[in-house]
Structures are given as structure tokens and as C-alpha cells.
Design a protein around this motif. Sequence first.
Motif, PDB file in Angstrom:
ATOM      1  N   HIS A  32       0.642  -1.098   0.083  1.00 23.69           N
ATOM      2  CA  HIS A  32       0.065  -0.016  -0.075  1.00 23.69           C
ATOM      3  C   HIS A  32       0.807   1.192   0.034  1.00 23.69           C
ATOM      4  O   HIS A  32       0.221   2.264   0.014  1.00 23.69           O
ATOM      5  CB  HIS A  32      -1.053  -0.127   1.254  1.00 23.69           C
ATOM      6  CG  HIS A  32      -1.947  -1.138   1.400  1.00 23.69           C
ATOM      7  ND1 HIS A  32      -2.898  -1.428   0.589  1.00 23.69           N
ATOM      8  CD2 HIS A  32      -1.792  -2.447   2.026  1.00 23.69           C
ATOM      9  CE1 HIS A  32      -3.559  -2.649   0.903  1.00 23.69           C
ATOM     10  NE2 HIS A  32      -2.564  -3.224   1.815  1.00 23.69           N
ATOM     11  N   ASP A  33       2.172   1.071   0.055  1.00 22.80           N
ATOM     12  CA  ASP A  33       3.065   2.108   0.023  1.00 22.80           C
ATOM     13  C   ASP A  33       3.206   3.145  -1.159  1.00 22.80           C
ATOM     14  O   ASP A  33       3.511   2.292  -2.249  1.00 22.80           O
ATOM     15  CB  ASP A  33       4.522   1.774   0.545  1.00 22.80           C
ATOM     16  CG  ASP A  33       5.580   2.774   1.029  1.00 22.80           C
ATOM     17  OD1 ASP A  33       4.902   3.959   0.983  1.00 22.80           O
ATOM     18  OD2 ASP A  33       6.820   2.775   0.798  1.00 22.80           O
ATOM     19  N   VAL A  34       2.909   4.253  -1.108  1.00 23.92           N
ATOM     20  CA  VAL A  34       3.042   5.074  -2.394  1.00 23.92           C
ATOM     21  C   VAL A  34       4.090   6.319  -2.315  1.00 23.92           C
ATOM     22  O   VAL A  34       4.163   6.900  -3.127  1.00 23.92           O
ATOM     23  CB  VAL A  34       1.582   5.993  -2.537  1.00 23.92           C
ATOM     24  CG1 VAL A  34       0.464   4.857  -2.863  1.00 23.92           C
ATOM     25  CG2 VAL A  34       1.270   6.804  -1.305  1.00 23.92           C
ATOM     26  N   ILE A  51       0.940   5.404   3.023  1.00 24.85           N
ATOM     27  CA  ILE A  51       0.121   4.139   2.744  1.00 24.85           C
ATOM     28  C   ILE A  51      -1.234   4.872   2.213  1.00 24.85           C
ATOM     29  O   ILE A  51      -1.615   5.825   2.576  1.00 24.85           O
ATOM     30  CB  ILE A  51      -0.257   3.021   3.795  1.00 24.85           C
ATOM     31  CG1 ILE A  51      -0.798   3.614   4.658  1.00 24.85           C
ATOM     32  CG2 ILE A  51       0.944   2.587   4.068  1.00 24.85           C
ATOM     33  CD1 ILE A  51      -1.397   2.645   5.746  1.00 24.85           C
ATOM     34  N   ARG A  52      -1.829   4.207   0.992  1.00 29.38           N
ATOM     35  CA  ARG A  52      -2.938   4.822   0.489  1.00 29.38           C
ATOM     36  C   ARG A  52      -3.952   3.534   0.041  1.00 29.38           C
ATOM     37  O   ARG A  52      -3.312   2.522  -0.617  1.00 29.38           O
ATOM     38  CB  ARG A  52      -2.877   5.506  -0.778  1.00 29.38           C
ATOM     39  CG  ARG A  52      -4.134   6.258  -1.394  1.00 29.38           C
ATOM     40  CD  ARG A  52      -3.791   6.732  -2.703  1.00 29.38           C
ATOM     41  NE  ARG A  52      -2.873   8.089  -2.446  1.00 29.38           N
ATOM     42  CZ  ARG A  52      -1.872   8.366  -3.263  1.00 29.38           C
ATOM     43  NH1 ARG A  52      -1.613   7.765  -4.401  1.00 29.38           N
ATOM     44  NH2 ARG A  52      -1.135   9.628  -2.838  1.00 29.38           N
ATOM     45  N   GLY A  56      -8.606   5.908  -1.545  1.00 30.92           N
ATOM     46  CA  GLY A  56      -8.131   7.211  -1.429  1.00 30.92           C
ATOM     47  C   GLY A  56      -7.306   7.716  -0.123  1.00 30.92           C
ATOM     48  O   GLY A  56      -6.765   8.721  -0.001  1.00 30.92           O
ATOM     49  N   SER A  57      -7.958   7.055   0.959  1.00 33.58           N
ATOM     50  CA  SER A  57      -7.625   7.352   2.293  1.00 33.58           C
ATOM     51  C   SER A  57      -6.152   7.182   2.473  1.00 33.58           C
ATOM     52  O   SER A  57      -5.483   6.116   2.008  1.00 33.58           O
ATOM     53  CB  SER A  57      -8.775   6.934   3.087  1.00 33.58           C
ATOM     54  OG  SER A  57      -8.525   5.501   3.197  1.00 33.58           O
ATOM     55  N   GLY A  76     -11.614   6.224   6.590  1.00 33.55           N
ATOM     56  CA  GLY A  76     -11.875   5.264   5.388  1.00 33.55           C
ATOM     57  C   GLY A  76     -10.967   4.250   5.423  1.00 33.55           C
ATOM     58  O   GLY A  76     -10.761   3.570   6.411  1.00 33.55           O
ATOM     59  N   GLY A  77     -10.808   3.588   4.345  1.00 34.24           N
ATOM     60  CA  GLY A  77     -10.135   2.227   3.861  1.00 34.24           C
ATOM     61  C   GLY A  77      -8.778   2.148   4.493  1.00 34.24           C
ATOM     62  O   GLY A  77      -8.302   0.863   5.025  1.00 34.24           O
ATOM     63  N   VAL A  78      -8.198   3.260   4.879  1.00 29.87           N
ATOM     64  CA  VAL A  78      -6.848   2.991   5.511  1.00 29.87           C
ATOM     65  C   VAL A  78      -6.752   2.245   6.832  1.00 29.87           C
ATOM     66  O   VAL A  78      -5.808   1.685   7.261  1.00 29.87           O
ATOM     67  CB  VAL A  78      -5.988   4.455   5.534  1.00 29.87           C
ATOM     68  CG1 VAL A  78      -6.575   5.286   6.664  1.00 29.87           C
ATOM     69  CG2 VAL A  78      -4.608   4.395   5.765  1.00 29.87           C
ATOM     70  N   PHE A  79      -8.148   2.605   7.518  1.00 32.43           N
ATOM     71  CA  PHE A  79      -8.075   2.037   8.801  1.00 32.43           C
ATOM     72  C   PHE A  79      -8.240   0.470   8.840  1.00 32.43           C
ATOM     73  O   PHE A  79      -7.981  -0.435   9.800  1.00 32.43           O
ATOM     74  CB  PHE A  79      -9.376   2.383   9.636  1.00 32.43           C
ATOM     75  CG  PHE A  79      -9.173   3.711  10.194  1.00 32.43           C
ATOM     76  CD1 PHE A  79      -8.821   3.681  11.614  1.00 32.43           C
ATOM     77  CD2 PHE A  79      -9.602   5.134   9.777  1.00 32.43           C
ATOM     78  CE1 PHE A  79      -8.180   4.736  12.116  1.00 32.43           C
ATOM     79  CE2 PHE A  79      -9.171   6.010  10.644  1.00 32.43           C
ATOM     80  CZ  PHE A  79      -8.455   6.074  11.680  1.00 32.43           C
ATOM     81  N   ALA A  80      -8.750  -0.238   7.536  1.00 35.17           N
ATOM     82  CA  ALA A  80      -8.544  -1.515   7.305  1.00 35.17           C
ATOM     83  C   ALA A  80      -7.305  -2.059   7.308  1.00 35.17           C
ATOM     84  O   ALA A  80      -6.924  -3.217   7.726  1.00 35.17           O
ATOM     85  CB  ALA A  80      -9.442  -2.002   6.169  1.00 35.17           C
ATOM     86  N   ILE A  81      -6.423  -1.174   6.601  1.00 36.30           N
ATOM     87  CA  ILE A  81      -4.813  -1.709   6.436  1.00 36.30           C
ATOM     88  C   ILE A  81      -4.306  -1.626   7.796  1.00 36.30           C
ATOM     89  O   ILE A  81      -3.488  -2.685   8.247  1.00 36.30           O
ATOM     90  CB  ILE A  81      -4.094  -0.689   5.725  1.00 36.30           C
ATOM     91  CG1 ILE A  81      -4.785  -0.727   4.096  1.00 36.30           C
ATOM     92  CG2 ILE A  81      -2.684  -1.067   5.584  1.00 36.30           C
ATOM     93  CD1 ILE A  81      -4.186   0.420   3.104  1.00 36.30           C
ATOM     94  N   VAL A  82      -4.599  -0.666   8.726  1.00 39.06           N
ATOM     95  CA  VAL A  82      -4.162  -0.655  10.034  1.00 39.06           C
ATOM     96  C   VAL A  82      -4.688  -1.508  11.005  1.00 39.06           C
ATOM     97  O   VAL A  82      -3.805  -2.209  11.652  1.00 39.06           O
ATOM     98  CB  VAL A  82      -4.590   0.884  10.843  1.00 39.06           C
ATOM     99  CG1 VAL A  82      -4.130   0.774  11.945  1.00 39.06           C
ATOM    100  CG2 VAL A  82      -3.698   1.847   9.882  1.00 39.06           C
ATOM    101  N   ALA A  83      -5.829  -1.942  10.913  1.00 36.04           N
ATOM    102  CA  ALA A  83      -6.519  -3.113  11.512  1.00 36.04           C
ATOM    103  C   ALA A  83      -5.818  -4.416  11.081  1.00 36.04           C
ATOM    104  O   ALA A  83      -5.611  -5.111  12.044  1.00 36.04           O
ATOM    105  CB  ALA A  83      -7.991  -3.228  11.191  1.00 36.04           C
TER     106      ALA A  83
END
Length: 138
Positions: A32-34, A51-52, A56-57, A76-83
Motif C-alpha cells: 500500500h506504500d505510495v 500508505i494509501r 484514496g484515504s 476510510g479504507g486506510v483503517f482496514a490496513i491499520v487493523a
Amino acid sequence: MSYSPSIYKFVDGGDVPVPPDLDVVRAVLEPHDVGDPRLTVAEDGSLQFWIRASDGSEAEISADETGILVERPHAGGVFAIVAELVSRLGAVVIDSSTGSIVCREEERTQLPAAMQEDAVVIEMTGEALSAALLGAAS
């Protein structure tokens, strides 16, 4: 003022967090790294990611032997990555602005005794983590 929750791993009720597994951090965040990949690993071995999520979050995440800082996460979706990161590490999230601790039941039992009672236990999903940290309006 920016919002920056932290991720720590506790073991057996110890008062001091243990170092996170940086290989797991890389495995979860690199897809997810941009940011500039040349800047991911610092000279001291710490990691830096921008990360994105697909919606787009974004968030900036730094990790070292003391823990992980999630800087300015967008709702947004960035919280799914963190979770996912928190789950794979068996860690907890601490919101320094409120002092709240968010975790799964299995990690609550690893916290120091003084922290266990106040921990907010959730199913570690992006939606549940976002709601626990930002409130149901997010």
C-alpha cells in the motif's frame, strides 16, 4: 494539531511494550506504500511508509523497536490496513489524545493489569477500529 494513534505489542502483562516484528510491518504495508521506496528503511533500521487505501484515504506510518506511529490517518479504507497490521502483530492501538486503548480480547489479556479494565475490545476490522477511535460518525 494532527491525530496520531500508536500501535504497541504487550506480552504477559508486562509494563513495557515489546518490539514489533518489522518484517510483518513491511509485509502488511509495502503493498500500500505510495512513498519513495528508497526512503522506507532509515539508516537506524526504522521504517517509514506513506500508505494509501483503494478509496484514496491515506496515513503516514513509522515503525521502530519501540512501536508504530500512525500519523494523520484519513477516515476510510486506510483503517482496514491499520487493523490488519494490528491483528497480524497481536498488538493494541493507543489513542494518545484520549488515552483510550483499543484491541481484540486476546490482546487485552496481554496488557498490564492497570490497562486491561479500560481497554475497548473490538473485532479488529477497519470499520470497528475507525468507529472506536473516531466515533460512529466516521
